[in-house]
Design a protein around this motif. Structure first.
Motif, PDB file in Angstrom:
ATOM      1  N   PRO A 216       0.753  -0.901   0.416  1.00 21.71           N
ATOM      2  CA  PRO A 216       0.046  -0.146   0.124  1.00 21.71           C
ATOM      3  C   PRO A 216       1.106   0.946  -0.250  1.00 21.71           C
ATOM      4  CG  PRO A 216       0.072  -0.780   1.941  1.00 21.71           C
ATOM      5  CD  PRO A 216       0.765  -2.024   1.510  1.00 21.71           C
ATOM      6  N   THR A 217       0.563   2.624  -0.828  1.00 20.91           N
ATOM      7  CA  THR A 217       1.359   3.269  -0.811  1.00 20.91           C
ATOM      8  C   THR A 217       0.483   4.675   0.025  1.00 20.91           C
ATOM      9  OG1 THR A 217       0.090   4.009  -2.746  1.00 20.91           O
ATOM     10  CG2 THR A 217       1.804   2.966  -3.097  1.00 20.91           C
ATOM     11  N   ASP A 218      -0.836   4.402   0.394  1.00 13.70           N
ATOM     12  CA  ASP A 218      -1.454   5.481   1.000  1.00 13.70           C
ATOM     13  C   ASP A 218      -0.944   5.389   2.535  1.00 13.70           C
ATOM     14  OD1 ASP A 218      -2.851   6.168  -1.302  1.00 13.70           O
ATOM     15  OD2 ASP A 218      -4.323   4.595  -1.019  1.00 13.70           O
ATOM     16  N   PRO A 219      -1.810   6.109   3.572  1.00 17.42           N
ATOM     17  CA  PRO A 219      -1.691   5.759   4.922  1.00 17.42           C
ATOM     18  C   PRO A 219      -2.392   4.965   4.929  1.00 17.42           C
ATOM     19  CG  PRO A 219      -1.408   8.250   4.251  1.00 17.42           C
ATOM     20  CD  PRO A 219      -1.895   7.270   3.163  1.00 17.42           C
TER      21      PRO A 219
ATOM     22  N   TYR B 184      -5.006   3.912   8.274  1.00 16.38           N
ATOM     23  CA  TYR B 184      -5.173   4.383   9.343  1.00 16.38           C
ATOM     24  C   TYR B 184      -5.441   3.626  10.288  1.00 16.38           C
ATOM     25  CZ  TYR B 184      -4.193   9.033   7.512  1.00 16.38           C
ATOM     26  OH  TYR B 184      -3.908   9.775   6.643  1.00 16.38           O
TER      27      TYR B 184
ATOM     28  N   ASP C 295     -15.858   4.728  -2.658  1.00 20.01           N
ATOM     29  CA  ASP C 295     -14.965   5.867  -2.884  1.00 20.01           C
ATOM     30  C   ASP C 295     -14.873   6.453  -1.752  1.00 20.01           C
ATOM     31  OD1 ASP C 295     -13.978   8.150  -4.762  1.00 20.01           O
ATOM     32  OD2 ASP C 295     -15.261   9.132  -3.690  1.00 20.01           O
TER      33      ASP C 295
ATOM     34  N   VAL D 256     -12.882   5.022   0.995  1.00 21.85           N
ATOM     35  CA  VAL D 256     -10.714   4.858   0.515  1.00 21.85           C
ATOM     36  C   VAL D 256     -10.254   6.265   0.722  1.00 21.85           C
ATOM     37  CG1 VAL D 256      -9.609   5.132  -1.661  1.00 21.85           C
ATOM     38  CG2 VAL D 256     -10.973   3.104  -0.557  1.00 21.85           C
ATOM     39  N   SER D 257     -11.443   7.486   0.784  1.00 20.69           N
ATOM     40  CA  SER D 257     -11.341   8.649   0.357  1.00 20.69           C
ATOM     41  C   SER D 257     -11.437   8.831   2.562  1.00 20.69           C
ATOM     42  CB  SER D 257     -12.353   9.670   0.004  1.00 20.69           C
ATOM     43  OG  SER D 257     -13.076   9.540   0.409  1.00 20.69           O
TER      44      SER D 257
ATOM     45  N   GLY E  72     -10.664   7.203   4.631  1.00 23.38           N
ATOM     46  CA  GLY E  72      -8.912   6.644   5.329  1.00 23.38           C
ATOM     47  C   GLY E  72      -9.641   4.959   6.112  1.00 23.38           C
TER      48      GLY E  72
ATOM     49  N   ASN F  29      -8.538   0.726   3.056  1.00 27.72           N
ATOM     50  CA  ASN F  29      -7.509   1.247   1.809  1.00 27.72           C
ATOM     51  C   ASN F  29      -7.767   0.287   0.328  1.00 27.72           C
ATOM     52  OD1 ASN F  29      -5.003   1.518   4.723  1.00 27.72           O
ATOM     53  ND2 ASN F  29      -4.423   2.373   3.222  1.00 27.72           N
ATOM     54  N   LYS F  30      -7.035   0.712  -0.584  1.00 24.12           N
ATOM     55  CA  LYS F  30      -7.546   0.294  -1.887  1.00 24.12           C
ATOM     56  C   LYS F  30      -7.099  -1.358  -1.884  1.00 24.12           C
ATOM     57  CE  LYS F  30      -5.166   3.273  -4.774  1.00 24.12           C
ATOM     58  NZ  LYS F  30      -4.152   3.874  -3.582  1.00 24.12           N
ATOM     59  N   GLU F  31      -6.274  -1.566  -1.506  1.00 26.60           N
ATOM     60  CA  GLU F  31      -5.679  -3.043  -1.560  1.00 26.60           C
ATOM     61  C   GLU F  31      -6.763  -4.276  -0.389  1.00 26.60           C
ATOM     62  OE1 GLU F  31      -2.352  -0.262  -2.576  1.00 26.60           O
ATOM     63  OE2 GLU F  31      -4.078  -0.580  -0.691  1.00 26.60           O
TER      64      GLU F  31
END
Length: 470
Positions: free
Chosen positions: A320-323, A325, A367, A370-371, A373, A376-378
């Motif tokens: 994952p590239t996003d934080p 939480y 959507d 994910v937005s 938090g 995550n997308k994965e």
């Protein structure tokens, strides 16, 4: 208890036993047959009006001189119908009436004339929604037992096909039919199955087949892997009977139970045999591979996310590239429950709104999740695959068994890392290998005990010679 030869005593007895004055749908019609006072008892909505008109017209034409002295002679000479029987026992007469038969009582006769002129409210024998094929028959079982047995008879025109009927439930008296092929099924198991059905002591089969299944196999409820194969397709049922299995039909249920059933029987599908061997083999292997992936993909993802150093360099893009939480284990478990929640919501959504609401749920909830938090997308991607891939299995019971094992593997992987991941796989294998069919044989036949020819057929769809196997 036997009925009386005096018609008034019989009428009073049946009126009291069936609460005829209270139940508006239990009809009694006083008529004169051959100069004798007679009475017909039947349930409104079950009898065919056209047949009733013709039968009554025939009865009114009987003269006192023509009327026989006993019910046997009357049944032989003056009943213009095919399905007719004589009955003198009060309890059996009441069961026949409540089952939809018309019972005629004539003064002076010690038996009633029971005519099966019933017709049940039913739908068409359309292809079942949950058991469709790309090619093949488009008919399916319905809730009327007689129609279902006829659909099997239509495919097996052999006098060796046996269909034995039983009555289960002290209140419901549900009809249960056991279909088998003489000389092909296991006679010991058939005898044991019939003994179990006759020994069932319940008030009613409220949930039809599920109630019957729990009565037939009450043990090891904690093992989620199914002991029965269900099908709404008459071609699958007929093929199973020809292969030596036993098919159980329950009245008011549009599906049959196929016994005995191993794990590999459950994963088979009709489409495997409606296509050429190479296509059928590909479909079968794809389904087996997808089933394995639905169990392994999220525990494997969680294992590598907890140990990213184990990932080969060419798979580092999956990190994952996003934080993050919310811990991945929490995300995955929430999604497991959320998918079931969406399924239940879809079942209760009006059909005209199902597609629109499904699109809204997928876009807006995905959507926003994910937005915000929360996710995550994965995890969303992998759980979306699991959700869609679970429909590749024809058995809902097997799909939920894999789901329970997957959730257990997720928890074990989170707490015990690699050892927990391995333990989850071992528990899955033990749950399958220690399971038994209802006949007491191995759940993994032909793998255990090993039978090479049958084992090869699990993965390679051979050319058919004179028959087929589902």
């Amino acid at each position: 208890m036997r009925i009386s030869t005096h018609i008034d005593e019989t009428i009073d007895l049946l009126k009291s036993a069936m609460n005829a004055d209270k139940n508006f749908d239990i009809i009694r019609r006083i008529i004169t047959v051959g100069g004798r006072r007679s009475c017909m008892f039947f349930v409104d909505g079950f009898v065919k009006d056209e047949v009733m008109e013709k039968v009554m017209e025939f009865y009114y034409a009987i003269t006192p001189e023509d009327l026989p002295e006993d019910s046997h002679g009357f049944c032989k000479d003056f009943v213009p119908y095919v399905e007719v029987g004589l009955e003198g026992d009060v309890d059996k007469i009441i069961t026949n009436i409540l089952s939809g038969q018309l019972c005629l009582f004539i003064d002076g006769y010690d038996q009633c004339i029971a005519m099966d002129i019933r017709t049940y409210p039913t739908r068409g024998v359309d292809e079942p929604e949950q058991d469709k094929v790309l090619r093949g028959s488009r008919d399916g079982f319905v809730e009327t037992l007689v129609f279902n047995t006829a659909l099997i008879r239509r495919r097996i025109r052999d006098p060796k096909l046996s269909m034995e009927i039983f009555s289960v439930g002290t209140a419901s008296k549900t009809d249960v039919v056991v279909c088998s092929m003489d000389g092909r099924c296991d006679p010991d198991f058939l005898a044991e199955l019939k003994r179990r059905i006759q020994a069932i002591q319940v008030d009613s089969l409220t949930m039809n087949q599920q109630s019957l299944a729990e009565c037939l196999y009450p043990h090891k409820w904690y093992n989620p892997f199914p002991k029965f194969k269900y099908s709404e397709r008459p071609d699958t049922a007929a093929a199973s009977v020809l292969e030596g299995n036993i098919v159980v039909l329950v009245d008011n249920s549009p599906a049959c139970m196929i016994l005995p059933t191993s794990l590999f029987d459950i994963v088979e599908e009709a489409d495997d045999y409606y296509f050429p061997p190479i296509t059928g083999t590909y479909l079968r292997l794809s389904r087996l591979m997808v089933a394995a992936l639905t169990f392994l993909i999220t525990p494997t993802f969680l294992l590598f996310m907890q140990n990213p150093q184990w990932l080969p360099e060419w798979l580092t893009f999956t990190l994952p590239t996003d934080p993050i939480y919310v811990p991945f284990i929490v995300q995955l478990l929430i999604l497991e429950f959320a998918i079931d929640g969406l399924r239940l919501a879809a079942l209760n959504t009006p059909s005209m709104l199902t597609t629109a609401l499904s699109v809204v749920a997928a876009i807006v909830l995905g959507d926003f999740a994910v937005s915000s938090g929360w996710f995550n997308k994965e995890p969303l991607l992998y759980m979306a695959f699991v959700s869609i891939a679970s429909y590749s299995q024809p058995s809902f019971e097997l799909g939920y068994a894999l789901k329970f094992m997957r959730m257990l593997a997720l928890v074990l992987t989170f707490f015990f890392d690699l050892y927990g991941y391995i333990a989850g796989i071992v528990i899955l294998l033990l749950a399958i290998s220690l399971n038994k069919t209802i006949s007491g044989k191995s759940y993994l036949y032909p793998l255990f005990p090993f039978h090479w020819k049958a084992f090869k057929k699990l993965f390679i769809r051979n050319r058919l010679r004179g028959g087929y196997h589902l």
